[in-house]
Design a protein around this motif. Sequence first.
Motif, mmCIF file in Angstrom:
data_model
loop_
_atom_site.group_PDB
_atom_site.id
_atom_site.type_symbol
_atom_site.label_atom_id
_atom_site.label_comp_id
_atom_site.label_asym_id
_atom_site.label_seq_id
_atom_site.Cartn_x
_atom_site.Cartn_y
_atom_site.Cartn_z
ATOM 1 N N ALA A 1 -8.079 -0.650 -4.890
ATOM 2 C CA ALA A 1 -7.488 0.573 -5.291
ATOM 3 C C ALA A 1 -6.054 0.002 -5.078
ATOM 4 C CB ALA A 1 -7.693 1.648 -4.033
ATOM 5 N N ILE A 2 -5.536 -0.596 -4.380
ATOM 6 C CA ILE A 2 -3.979 -1.112 -4.380
ATOM 7 C C ILE A 2 -3.576 -2.060 -5.633
ATOM 8 C CG2 ILE A 2 -2.152 -2.181 -3.041
ATOM 9 C CD1 ILE A 2 -3.684 -1.856 -0.524
ATOM 10 N N ILE A 3 -4.492 -2.986 -5.945
ATOM 11 C CA ILE A 3 -4.285 -3.594 -7.220
ATOM 12 C C ILE A 3 -4.377 -2.789 -8.294
ATOM 13 C CG2 ILE A 3 -5.280 -5.474 -8.520
ATOM 14 C CD1 ILE A 3 -3.720 -6.305 -5.834
ATOM 15 N N ARG A 4 -5.327 -1.907 -8.345
ATOM 16 C CA ARG A 4 -5.661 -1.105 -9.588
ATOM 17 C C ARG A 4 -4.450 0.066 -9.944
ATOM 18 N NH1 ARG A 4 -8.244 -4.847 -11.585
ATOM 19 N NH2 ARG A 4 -10.606 -5.023 -10.937
ATOM 20 N N HIS A 5 -3.723 0.179 -8.822
ATOM 21 C CA HIS A 5 -2.680 1.074 -8.991
ATOM 22 C C HIS A 5 -1.538 0.542 -9.441
ATOM 23 C CE1 HIS A 5 0.213 4.418 -8.299
ATOM 24 N NE2 HIS A 5 0.809 3.645 -7.698
ATOM 25 N N ARG A 6 -1.324 -0.862 -9.206
ATOM 26 C CA ARG A 6 -0.025 -1.703 -9.671
ATOM 27 C C ARG A 6 -0.578 -1.958 -11.377
ATOM 28 N NH1 ARG A 6 3.433 -4.231 -6.455
ATOM 29 N NH2 ARG A 6 4.342 -4.995 -8.753
ATOM 30 N N GLN A 7 -1.618 -2.286 -11.782
ATOM 31 C CA GLN A 7 -2.026 -2.371 -12.906
ATOM 32 C C GLN A 7 -1.936 -0.984 -13.714
ATOM 33 O OE1 GLN A 7 -5.753 -4.144 -12.369
ATOM 34 N NE2 GLN A 7 -5.236 -6.184 -12.417
ATOM 35 N N ALA A 8 -2.406 -0.065 -13.114
ATOM 36 C CA ALA A 8 -2.179 1.200 -13.687
ATOM 37 C C ALA A 8 -0.636 1.641 -14.077
ATOM 38 C CB ALA A 8 -2.814 2.331 -12.762
ATOM 39 N N LEU A 9 0.358 1.113 -13.103
ATOM 40 C CA LEU A 9 1.422 1.533 -13.403
ATOM 41 C C LEU A 9 2.061 0.697 -14.488
ATOM 42 C CD1 LEU A 9 3.144 1.736 -9.939
ATOM 43 C CD2 LEU A 9 2.876 3.560 -11.325
ATOM 44 N N PRO B 1 0.843 -1.071 -0.095
ATOM 45 C CA PRO B 1 -0.037 0.196 0.180
ATOM 46 C C PRO B 1 0.771 1.273 0.166
ATOM 47 C CG PRO B 1 0.086 -1.089 2.233
ATOM 48 C CD PRO B 1 0.733 -2.088 1.264
ATOM 49 N N GLN B 2 2.190 1.033 0.417
ATOM 50 C CA GLN B 2 2.941 2.386 0.251
ATOM 51 C C GLN B 2 3.435 2.485 -1.012
ATOM 52 O OE1 GLN B 2 3.100 4.482 2.911
ATOM 53 N NE2 GLN B 2 1.694 2.931 4.262
ATOM 54 N N VAL B 3 3.109 3.418 -1.931
ATOM 55 C CA VAL B 3 3.623 3.551 -3.235
ATOM 56 C C VAL B 3 4.271 4.883 -3.385
ATOM 57 C CG1 VAL B 3 1.862 2.090 -4.245
ATOM 58 C CG2 VAL B 3 1.346 4.606 -3.665
ATOM 59 N N ILE C 1 -5.607 5.049 -3.093
ATOM 60 C CA ILE C 1 -5.281 4.272 -1.978
ATOM 61 C C ILE C 1 -5.448 4.826 -0.532
ATOM 62 C CG2 ILE C 1 -3.113 2.915 -0.918
ATOM 63 C CD1 ILE C 1 -2.451 2.409 -3.882
ATOM 64 N N GLN C 2 -4.839 5.904 -0.331
ATOM 65 C CA GLN C 2 -4.860 6.601 0.893
ATOM 66 C C GLN C 2 -6.360 6.793 1.234
ATOM 67 O OE1 GLN C 2 -2.188 10.377 0.520
ATOM 68 N NE2 GLN C 2 -0.754 8.869 0.539
ATOM 69 N N ALA C 3 -7.063 7.411 0.411
ATOM 70 C CA ALA C 3 -8.648 7.629 0.570
ATOM 71 C C ALA C 3 -9.477 6.376 0.982
ATOM 72 C CB ALA C 3 -9.345 8.298 -0.330
ATOM 73 N N THR C 4 -9.315 5.272 0.395
ATOM 74 C CA THR C 4 -10.152 3.972 0.760
ATOM 75 C C THR C 4 -9.329 3.462 2.180
ATOM 76 O OG1 THR C 4 -8.326 2.723 -0.820
ATOM 77 C CG2 THR C 4 -10.296 3.517 -1.619
ATOM 78 N N GLN C 5 -8.183 3.744 2.311
ATOM 79 C CA GLN C 5 -7.456 3.324 3.680
ATOM 80 C C GLN C 5 -8.189 4.115 4.726
ATOM 81 O OE1 GLN C 5 -3.371 3.696 3.879
ATOM 82 N NE2 GLN C 5 -3.074 2.466 5.870
ATOM 83 N N LEU C 6 -8.307 5.318 4.683
ATOM 84 C CA LEU C 6 -8.976 6.226 5.626
ATOM 85 C C LEU C 6 -10.470 5.675 5.977
ATOM 86 C CD1 LEU C 6 -8.831 8.430 7.588
ATOM 87 C CD2 LEU C 6 -9.163 9.811 6.008
ATOM 88 N N THR C 7 -11.006 5.529 4.720
ATOM 89 C CA THR C 7 -12.467 5.059 4.688
ATOM 90 C C THR C 7 -12.683 3.512 5.584
ATOM 91 O OG1 THR C 7 -12.892 6.150 2.799
ATOM 92 C CG2 THR C 7 -14.530 4.460 3.336
ATOM 93 N N ARG C 8 -11.648 2.858 5.116
ATOM 94 C CA ARG C 8 -11.953 1.514 6.026
ATOM 95 C C ARG C 8 -11.499 1.655 7.290
ATOM 96 N NH1 ARG C 8 -7.413 -1.033 8.430
ATOM 97 N NH2 ARG C 8 -6.232 -0.344 6.725
#
Length: 548
Positions: A512-520, A330-332, A464-471
């Motif tokens: 969100a974490i997975i989609r960021h890896r795929q977006a990269l 989660p730390q990107v 990632i940060q927004a969903t982490q705070l929401t969770r």
Amino acid sequence: MSPNRTLRPTLLALVLSGLMLLPAAQAQADDLPTPPWLEERLDAWGPAPHTLPEGAPEPGAPAAWSPDPEQVSSGQLELSVENAVFMALQNNRSLAMEQLQPLITGTFEAVERAVFDPVLFAEMSLSEDETVRQFDQAQIPDQVTRSQRDRAEAGLRQSLPTGTDIELSLRTVRSESTRTDEQFTSRAGLTLTQALLRGARIDSNLASLRQARVDTQSSLYEFRGFAESLVADVETAYWDYVLASRRTQIFEESLAVASQQLEETRQRIRVGDRPESEEISARAEEALRRQGLIDARSQRAQTRIRLLQLINPSVAHWGTQVTPLDAPDPQVPALEPVGDHMQLARELRPALNEARLRVQRGELELIRTRQGLLPRLDLFVTLGQSGYASAFGDAWREVDGPGYDYSVGLQLEYPIGNRAARADAERAGLSRQQALEALGNLQQLTALDVQNAWFEANRTREQIQATQLTRELQEEVLRGEQARFRVGTGTALALSQAQRDLLESQLEEAEAIIRHRQALTELYRQSGTLLLRRGIEAPGDQAVEVSF
């Protein structure tokens, strides 16, 4: 001094010089630069997968790219994303098919180079004829004349990039008849034909060969683009499977919590602490969790099969269960500026380099077709030295004797109107203009694709940060509802809603974490740097320059 004596040494020297010209002409054609893919790129690919010795490790391969036999026998396959990519590069059937295309295209280059290869020719003939002269009125007996003629000829001919055709020939003829004795004639000859207008330029004569070389380079860039797409697909499929596994895990945990909550609600109903209507809400929540778990397991099975199809492990089967070893971090880090990615894409994206090569091919076509606008004017020179004797060996020893022949002339040819050549030249010019327009359009689309991919990567990074705070906040809300439910101030419906909100926040965070890896991965593919960032060597890693 007799002119024959003056010409004989000159003709003999010219014939001998022609013999020396053939190796030089071959060297001129062979001195054309050998394409790098023939010497370097194929070595970089290594042997094809089916030619690797069984069990032999590939240099630079990940430590555990091949599954253990125990894993295969148990139907389990532990896999990291790096090993998945490596196995796909070794075993994917589509990649194996595409890997052959540059080799197939390279054969056309050899065909065009063969135009300048020397050709050995030989011919042998035997002939005999008989003629009869009748003298009926003069009462003279018929006269029968028989003659035999045996001919053998051999030599070399070659076309040069300079528009020169060279032919060296050695010929011997044996003739005999009833009127003459047996006689042998030997001849050594040299014929030179030089184009003066059409076909006289080296660049036009080499245009087809250079076009074949451009086609080979284009196939290399096409192969690189396919390899990048395959790596991107493998990484995307791997992280889709990780996400599906995480979703399944979340639904299993939430189902266990919902089942526990239902049992606790039933106990409170039995002791009279809760009305019976509370059980309906708890049962509905459990059924909803079970429904989500069924969908999650089905999606995980589909992504597993998709991943197995891409990596195509030779020792696994469709039922093999895959255990992912990598978990997304989660730390990107922060993204590089979008301008840097756009600059890399302009230099390294395979599709752009292919388009530039098409422009180069169009320029070569212009050079080739412009020669057709000129009339054909050829200068030809034929030189020969002959020997005559009554024996075969004596005839060749007399080649430097007084017998010689030579001819010099010009040959002109020009179609009236020359419409076909004009149409070819016009079509070549329009095709080159079309290739330039296509290149400009592709450059614009590349900039658009890179920017969209960069914005998507940046969006998922912020999510990632927004969903982490929401969770984290939904966990606090759930703990509060659980406390109120236990003391009797809350309801099962409110507790179920809190559990549902927490479930959604957990799924959104994982996605969100997975989609960021795929977006990269997609960003690196759009910029043409995915293989470089993954440390994968493949042909087509050089930028193509085009002069406008």
